[in-house]
Write a protein that holds these residues in place. Structure first.
Motif, PDB file in Angstrom:
ATOM      1  N   ASP A 355       0.816  -1.217   0.000  1.00  0.00           N
ATOM      2  CA  ASP A 355       0.000   0.000   0.000  1.00  0.00           C
ATOM      3  C   ASP A 355       0.854   1.273   0.000  1.00  0.00           C
ATOM      4  OD1 ASP A 355      -2.287   1.572   0.090  1.00  0.00           O
ATOM      5  OD2 ASP A 355      -2.500   1.441   2.258  1.00  0.00           O
ATOM      6  N   VAL A 356       2.157   1.141   0.208  1.00  0.00           N
ATOM      7  CA  VAL A 356       3.024   2.319   0.280  1.00  0.00           C
ATOM      8  C   VAL A 356       3.141   2.958  -1.105  1.00  0.00           C
ATOM      9  CG1 VAL A 356       5.335   3.169   0.793  1.00  0.00           C
ATOM     10  CG2 VAL A 356       4.332   1.370   2.198  1.00  0.00           C
ATOM     11  N   TYR A 357       2.930   4.277  -1.162  1.00  0.00           N
ATOM     12  CA  TYR A 357       3.161   5.011  -2.405  1.00  0.00           C
ATOM     13  C   TYR A 357       4.547   5.661  -2.274  1.00  0.00           C
ATOM     14  CZ  TYR A 357       2.460   7.962  -6.461  1.00  0.00           C
ATOM     15  OH  TYR A 357       2.598   8.566  -7.684  1.00  0.00           O
ATOM     16  N   TRP A 358       5.548   4.955  -2.767  1.00  0.00           N
ATOM     17  CA  TRP A 358       6.938   5.306  -2.509  1.00  0.00           C
ATOM     18  C   TRP A 358       7.353   6.687  -2.997  1.00  0.00           C
ATOM     19  CZ3 TRP A 358       9.701   2.474   0.792  1.00  0.00           C
ATOM     20  CH2 TRP A 358       9.272   1.180   1.064  1.00  0.00           C
ATOM     21  N   PRO A 359       6.904   7.158  -4.158  1.00  0.00           N
ATOM     22  CA  PRO A 359       7.368   8.485  -4.614  1.00  0.00           C
ATOM     23  C   PRO A 359       7.096   9.604  -3.612  1.00  0.00           C
ATOM     24  CG  PRO A 359       6.321   7.321  -6.422  1.00  0.00           C
ATOM     25  CD  PRO A 359       6.076   6.497  -5.180  1.00  0.00           C
ATOM     26  N   ASN A 360       5.986   9.532  -2.889  1.00  0.00           N
ATOM     27  CA  ASN A 360       5.640  10.626  -1.980  1.00  0.00           C
ATOM     28  C   ASN A 360       6.406  10.592  -0.663  1.00  0.00           C
ATOM     29  OD1 ASN A 360       3.917  11.699  -3.811  1.00  0.00           O
ATOM     30  ND2 ASN A 360       2.044  11.305  -2.675  1.00  0.00           N
ATOM     31  N   LEU A 361       7.090   9.490  -0.367  1.00  0.00           N
ATOM     32  CA  LEU A 361       7.923   9.467   0.822  1.00  0.00           C
ATOM     33  C   LEU A 361       9.138  10.375   0.658  1.00  0.00           C
ATOM     34  CD1 LEU A 361       7.879   5.698   1.858  1.00  0.00           C
ATOM     35  CD2 LEU A 361       6.885   7.619   3.083  1.00  0.00           C
ATOM     36  N   THR A 444      -4.065  12.863  -9.782  1.00  0.00           N
ATOM     37  CA  THR A 444      -2.807  13.608  -9.875  1.00  0.00           C
ATOM     38  C   THR A 444      -2.723  14.666  -8.784  1.00  0.00           C
ATOM     39  OG1 THR A 444      -2.743  13.255 -12.268  1.00  0.00           O
ATOM     40  CG2 THR A 444      -1.365  15.024 -11.388  1.00  0.00           C
ATOM     41  N   MET A 445      -3.825  15.348  -8.525  1.00  0.00           N
ATOM     42  CA  MET A 445      -3.845  16.350  -7.460  1.00  0.00           C
ATOM     43  C   MET A 445      -3.602  15.710  -6.095  1.00  0.00           C
ATOM     44  SD  MET A 445      -7.068  18.598  -8.870  1.00  0.00           S
ATOM     45  CE  MET A 445      -7.118  19.693  -7.464  1.00  0.00           C
ATOM     46  N   SER A 446      -4.177  14.543  -5.865  1.00  0.00           N
ATOM     47  CA  SER A 446      -3.968  13.853  -4.590  1.00  0.00           C
ATOM     48  C   SER A 446      -2.514  13.436  -4.431  1.00  0.00           C
ATOM     49  CB  SER A 446      -4.882  12.626  -4.491  1.00  0.00           C
ATOM     50  OG  SER A 446      -6.240  13.009  -4.484  1.00  0.00           O
ATOM     51  N   LYS A 447      -1.888  13.001  -5.519  1.00  0.00           N
ATOM     52  CA  LYS A 447      -0.469  12.639  -5.454  1.00  0.00           C
ATOM     53  C   LYS A 447       0.398  13.854  -5.146  1.00  0.00           C
ATOM     54  CE  LYS A 447      -0.818   8.646  -8.544  1.00  0.00           C
ATOM     55  NZ  LYS A 447      -0.464   8.071  -9.876  1.00  0.00           N
ATOM     56  N   ILE A 448       0.062  14.969  -5.731  1.00  0.00           N
ATOM     57  CA  ILE A 448       0.822  16.194  -5.456  1.00  0.00           C
ATOM     58  C   ILE A 448       0.686  16.589  -3.995  1.00  0.00           C
ATOM     59  CG2 ILE A 448       0.966  18.667  -5.992  1.00  0.00           C
ATOM     60  CD1 ILE A 448       0.147  17.979  -8.845  1.00  0.00           C
ATOM     61  N   GLU A 449      -0.457  16.309  -3.394  1.00  0.00           N
ATOM     62  CA  GLU A 449      -0.658  16.636  -1.983  1.00  0.00           C
ATOM     63  C   GLU A 449       0.273  15.863  -1.054  1.00  0.00           C
ATOM     64  OE1 GLU A 449      -5.376  17.943  -1.846  1.00  0.00           O
ATOM     65  OE2 GLU A 449      -4.784  15.904  -1.340  1.00  0.00           O
ATOM     66  N   SER A 455      -4.087   3.632  -0.579  1.00  0.00           N
ATOM     67  CA  SER A 455      -5.434   3.726  -0.025  1.00  0.00           C
ATOM     68  C   SER A 455      -5.758   5.164   0.369  1.00  0.00           C
ATOM     69  CB  SER A 455      -5.570   2.805   1.190  1.00  0.00           C
ATOM     70  OG  SER A 455      -4.613   3.134   2.189  1.00  0.00           O
ATOM     71  N   GLY A 456      -4.774   5.880   0.912  1.00  0.00           N
ATOM     72  CA  GLY A 456      -4.987   7.300   1.234  1.00  0.00           C
ATOM     73  C   GLY A 456      -5.239   8.125  -0.001  1.00  0.00           C
ATOM     74  N   LEU A 457      -4.525   7.824  -1.086  1.00  0.00           N
ATOM     75  CA  LEU A 457      -4.761   8.524  -2.355  1.00  0.00           C
ATOM     76  C   LEU A 457      -6.179   8.269  -2.848  1.00  0.00           C
ATOM     77  CD1 LEU A 457      -1.399   7.807  -4.226  1.00  0.00           C
ATOM     78  CD2 LEU A 457      -2.170  10.025  -3.374  1.00  0.00           C
ATOM     79  N   ASP A 458      -6.628   7.018  -2.743  1.00  0.00           N
ATOM     80  CA  ASP A 458      -7.987   6.692  -3.185  1.00  0.00           C
ATOM     81  C   ASP A 458      -9.031   7.442  -2.357  1.00  0.00           C
ATOM     82  OD1 ASP A 458      -7.344   5.059  -5.266  1.00  0.00           O
ATOM     83  OD2 ASP A 458      -7.512   3.190  -4.156  1.00  0.00           O
ATOM     84  N   ARG A 459      -8.834   7.504  -1.046  1.00  0.00           N
ATOM     85  CA  ARG A 459      -9.828   8.157  -0.190  1.00  0.00           C
ATOM     86  C   ARG A 459      -9.881   9.662  -0.445  1.00  0.00           C
ATOM     87  NH1 ARG A 459      -7.526   4.656   3.585  1.00  0.00           N
ATOM     88  NH2 ARG A 459      -6.440   6.353   4.650  1.00  0.00           N
TER      89      ARG A 459
END
Length: 767
Positions: A355-361, A444-449, A455-459
């Motif tokens: 579930d980790v979205y590695w780029p945003n870390l 894309t906006m959620s990823k930028i956030e 799962s957090g991106l989806d929510r």
């Protein structure tokens, strides 16, 4: 509101479309050549093998068993037979709870529809007001709505009573469902198998220290402050550039396989490719040699970048995954403030590894607030920018007004009953096309956030999407459509009469929403089960890229529940049902058909097709509940506004308690159930630890966790070091490079909020 003919045309088109999709699916799914497309879930679990292996000749591609064609609809009862506990074990709690949203729609709207048709429809039909009103355009179907009641009519009390009945029934169903889902979540967490995220916490905004690396700083902080439970940690690297190279190499390898297969089929002809942009121009070269050399060069760049990431201190982010010896220790750390400074050493439960979205870390923590503010402003402009095409789409729903504004279109529109097709079908299709592109922008906006889990991106994407749908699809359709429909009336009447006209016209948008439910709901859900795009892509990959069984398995695209897109669309149907239950009950049967068909289809997809990217334990349910409560409040406010235009002041006052009661209900549910979705009870954690120790006393937890949170682009043989607390570190005195400062009378400038100071060490000496 449109005529019965318009609704009939739309219903006919969409029923035929839905039946066509379902029939095509029923026939395609039993063909051996499509087995991996329609049953990938079972292939991934290893419990299904291809039927083509046991057949020969033509029967390897086409099912020659005629008896299966007689049972081609048996997928429907099969989708309903799997019990819910087995469904949870098979597909996970997220999937099982997701399909309960459709079941929730049936629980709410079937009783409401029965009451509405028994009580409200006769009250509306027998009023006869529209027959005596010459200033408004209406059709026979309008007589079924609240528009057929005269101003100040005492019949409004029937609608007010039903509004209370519908509200309290919705309260009961929502409360009961929240309770059930909460129980399911707690039971799932208590019974689920061991997972790395149960023992791991993500710590962010690690303060800098001039004497220690981030890894050393993290180790010493947790070895001191969680000395009995700290096990190990994994620092976070900024490997986004390396991930880009790995992804690029994967694409090159796919092209190499394609051209090698092409050459194997025709050895006499060597495939060629142009070296220019997208292969459209440039020098033509041998394709196989070109991609081999390109892959070789990328491998060198990848090795160089990997060494750079592992050796460059600037690649280390001020964050780490910290693992503990027990779930109780992890729960204490994740749910408490670590220092007196609440802006550093921020801890939260780590997402499960997949579930980790590695780029945003790799995003600095200090940027997150700025990023989210910018995206909030961008969402505002995106939402209202889309009002322009929505306004045009809604104008199509009333071609009579369009003909008056653009009279030269009248001969074209009136030809061969094209008017009914445009008015009954085209608006919903056009709106659907607009909405297809929207989720890409919102994700894309959620990823930028900067959200760090998929799962957090989806929510967060679901929240944005629901807001957009509410403003543009719902409010935009009602307000814009009404303005077009009553433009002449507005111009020729006093300004103080406009609110009355708007109030009377709100029910007249029911036709548009009926057509939209049929296009997006009926035909759209039926198209989902057909899986036309994955079907085509699988056969293309199987023809050009597959050489081994492993390649064929990778060519399968099981997909997953796209929560960020599908859940807000479901919420639109809840909103429409709650708003129009009192105003225009004729909409309810169309919504009930949607929920019934969707429940059947998505249960089938979850059992046989989808493979979820993650398992969050139904973390999305509080968001579902909030949006349902918001829809309920909106329906009550709109009913208040409608009655205020009907010279029914006493009736309007009687509705005022409803929004207040709904807000109170929301906070009751929030206080009672939401903590189970935010925190993990320490009592449950201790019970799980005790059972874990009893069931597997020899478990080497450090070995189990060592690879869990390694960035996917790092290979096994070059995996960076996992820093762990050795057994001898049980000694309460923890070594540190700053230990010499303990003997100096000068106070350190680093307090307990920024590092491990002498006060922490002094407390560690045995008494």
């Amino acid at each position: 509101m449109g005529s019965l003919n318009d609704i009939g045309v739309a219903a006919g088109i969409n029923i035929l479309s839905a039946l066509g999709f379902l029939l095509a699916f029923a026939l395609l799914r039993i063909q051996p050549i499509n087995d991996r497309v329609y049953f990938p879930r079972w292939y991934l679990k290893g419990t299904r093998s291809s039927p083509r292996g046991t057949r020969a000749g033509f029967s390897k591609f086409v099912n020659a068993d005629m008896s299966t064609y007689l049972r081609f609809l048996n997928w429907m009862p099969a989708a309903l037979q799997m019990p819910e506990p087995e469904l949870i074990e098979h597909a996970g709690l997220d999937s099982a709870v997701y399909v309960r949203i459709y079941l929730l729609g049936l629980k709410i709207f079937v009783p409401i529809a029965v009451l509405a048709f028994v009580v409200l429809v006769p009250v509306n039909w027998t009023s006869g007001t529209l027959e005596n009103e010459k200033t408004l355009n209406y059709d026979e179907i309008d007589k079924l709505s609240i528009s057929n009641l005269g101003k100040g009519s005492k019949r409004f009390w029937a609608h007010i009573v039903m509004a209370y009945v519908f509200t309290f029934w919705t309260f009961y169903v929502l409360y009961h469902e929240y309770k059930v889902v909460t129980t399911m979540r707690l039971r799932f967490l208590a019974n689920q198998n061991r997972r790395p995220d149960q023992f791991t916490v993500l710590v962010r905004n690690v303060p800098p220290d001039p004497d220690e690396t981030v890894s050393e700083h993290v180790e010493h902080f947790f070895a001191v402050n969680h000395r009995d439970h700290y096990l190990s940690h994994q620092i976070v690297y900024n490997a986004n550039a390396l991930a880009g190279l790995v992804e690029k190499k994967k694409g090159m390898q796919n092209w190499l396989v394609y051209y090698e297969n092409q050459h194997a089929r025709n050895p006499a002809k060597k495939p060629t490719v142009k070296t220019g942009l997208w292969g459209l121009w440039g020098r033509r070269v041998d394709a196989i040699e070109y991609y081999k050399s390109a892959i070789e060069e990328l491998c060198k760049q990848e090795d160089e970048e990997r060494q750079k990431v592992m050796s460059d201190p600037n690649s280390i982010m001020p964050a780490a995954f910290v693992s503990f010896k027990s779930q109780w220790g992890a729960a204490v750390c994740a749910q408490t403030q670590q220092t007196s400074n609440p802006t550093v050493w921020l801890t939260e439960w780590a997402p499960e590894p997949r579930d980790v979205y590695w780029p945003n870390l790799a995003i600095p923590f200090v940027e997150l607030s700025v990023r989210r503010l910018i995206m909030a402003v961008a969402l505002f402009f995106l939402t209202f920018f889309f009002m322009i095409p929505i306004a045009f789409v809604q104008s199509l729903a009333n071609v009579d007004d369009l003909e008056r504004v653009l009279p030269f279109l009248k001969p074209i529109i009136e030809r061969n009953s094209l008017k009914s097709v445009i008015q009954g079908f085209l608006p919903g299709i056009a709106l659907k096309i607009f909405l297809i592109l929207l989720p890409i922008f919102l994700m894309t906006m959620s990823k930028i956030e900067g959200h760090i889990s998929i799962s957090g991106l989806d929510r967060t994407t679901a929240s944005k999407y629901f807001m957009f749908i509410f403003v543009n699809v719902f409010l935009g359709s009602v307000i814009t459509g009404t303005a077009f429909q009553q433009l002449d009336t507005f111009i020729h009447q006093p300004a103080n009469k406009i609110p009355e006209t708007v109030g009377e016209s709100i029910p007249m948008k029911a036709t548009f929403f009926i057509t939209y439910v049929m296009v997006d709901g009926w035909a759209g859900v039926a198209a989902e089960v057909l899986r036309l795009k994955p079907l085509v892509m699988f056969h293309i990959k199987n023809t050009f890229l597959v050489r081994t069984e492993q390649d064929r398995e990778q060519a399968m695209d099981p997909g997953s529940l796209d929560f960020g897109t599908t859940e807000p669309r479901i919420q639109l149907y809840f909103l429409l049902g709650l708003v129009y239950a009192v105003v225009t009950p004729i909409l309810l049967p169309f919504i009930i058909v949607f929920f019934s068909l969707a429940y059947l289809v998505f249960r089938h997809q979850i059992i046989n097709v989808y493979s979820q990217q993650y398992e969050s334990g139904a973390l999305f349910w509080p968001d579902v509940q909030r949006r349902l409560v918001a829809a309920l409040i909106v329906s009550q406010i709109l009913l208040l506004g409608l009655l205020s235009t009907q010279e029914a002041e006493k009736s309007t006052v009687a509705l005022l308690p409803l929004p207040v009661l709904t807000i109170w209900f929301h906070y009751v549910c929030k206080g009672r159930f939401e903590p189970a979705f935010i925190k993990f009870p320490l009592q449950e954690a201790m019970v799980k630890d005790t059972l874990e120790q009893a069931n597997d006393p020899t478990l080497n937890l450090r070995e189990y966790l060592k690879d869990a949170y390694v960035h996917p682009v790092f290979q096994k043989n070059d995996m960076y070091e996992l820093v762990a607390m050795d057994e001898e570190e049980k000694n309460p005195l923890v070594a540190t490079r700053r230990q010499a400062r303990m003997n100096t009378p000068v106070d350190s400038k680093f307090n307990s909020s920024s590092g491990t100071n002498e006060g922490e060490f002094s407390r560690m000496h045995p008494t």
